[in-house]
Design an enzyme around this catalytic site. Structure first.
Site, PDB file in Angstrom:
ATOM      1  N   CYS A   2       0.871  -1.173   0.000  1.00 52.35           N
ATOM      2  CA  CYS A   2       0.000   0.000   0.000  1.00 52.35           C
ATOM      3  C   CYS A   2       0.905   1.219   0.000  1.00 52.35           C
ATOM      4  CB  CYS A   2      -0.915   0.009   1.222  1.00 52.35           C
ATOM      5  SG  CYS A   2      -2.001   1.449   1.301  1.00 52.35           S
ATOM      6  N   GLU A 103      -3.220   0.840  -6.497  1.00 50.09           N
ATOM      7  CA  GLU A 103      -2.139   0.008  -7.006  1.00 50.09           C
ATOM      8  C   GLU A 103      -1.937   0.356  -8.478  1.00 50.09           C
ATOM      9  OE1 GLU A 103      -0.234  -1.596  -5.251  1.00 50.09           O
ATOM     10  OE2 GLU A 103      -1.305  -2.280  -3.467  1.00 50.09           O
TER      11      GLU A 103
END
Length: 230
Positions: A2, A103
């Protein structure tokens, strides 16, 4: 992994979801990046929860120099043993409020960002740890945090091999309660949110620039369809 996330829910949602006091205005943030100030929920004196502003990128309390590479994530497989994370994992865990994370995937030779959000939307919380760094002379005061990650085992693996651990609301108290030492099988006792609780879609390439901010960051790219994992 993350490395960028967003937190756009209003203050009332923060108060209701986490049972905290929030007097100041909480602006929506669409492109939260490492080394920036972020909000966490942690235990305060008397066992109550509080909101705190810390920096994303954990600096271990024992380090003499801050270093250039922030520790933004901690792997669940090693977080209990690694010297950088061992102490905060036992004593200072936190919740990191979020509405989605990002992402990137290589598509036709370009870096395409994807926004991953809870199915149905809503404010959620990453499993985090925090600590205080006092600098080389002991007179500095910097609170920092890292987000725990685990392996992706399902369709989300097409985006990245890892994803942040998301704590279910019914386990917030258990995550925040300090333990020293940690009970055996502590992490395994948590039923973290599964991949099936999240969906994805392409978003604007504006997300590639950490200086970009605002709802335009999560607009769909022109002439591109929304995709879902499931």
């Amino acid at each position: 992994m993350c490395g960028r996330y967003l937190m756009t829910s209003p203050k009332d949602a923060m108060i209701k979801t986490f049972g905290v006091r929030a007097d100041a205005h909480i602006p929506p943030r669409y492109n939260i990046a490492p080394n920036q100030p972020v909000l966490i929920v942690r235990n305060a004196e008397g066992g109550r929860r509080e909101l705190a502003a810390v920096e994303w990128g954990l600096v271990p309390e024992w380090k003499k120099e801050r270093g250039d590479k922030p520790l933004i994530n901690a792997r669940m497989e090693t977080v209990i043993e690694k010297p950088s994370f061992r102490s905060p994992m036992k004593r200072t865990r936190c919740l990191v409020p979020f509405d989605g994370w990002f992402e990137w995937k290589s598509l036709q030779g370009r870096k395409q960002p994807f926004l991953i959000t809870p199915v149905g939307g809503g404010l959620q919380a990453f499993a985090g740890i925090w600590t205080t760094w006092h600098g080389p002379t002991g007179d500095h005061w910097l609170e920092t945090m890292a987000i725990l990650t685990g392996p992706t085992l399902g369709p989300m693996r097409s985006l990245h091999s890892r994803m942040p651990l998301v704590v279910k609301p019914g386990q917030y108290d258990a995550w925040l309660k300090p333990h020293d030492p940690l009970p055996r099988g502590f992490l395994e006792s948590f039923d973290f949110m599964p991949e099936t609780a999240f969906e994805w879609r392409m978003v604007s390439s504006r997300m590639n620039d950490v200086r970009s901010e605002g709802p335009e960051c999560i607009e769909a790219p022109e002439q591109e369809r929304q995709h879902s994992l499931f």
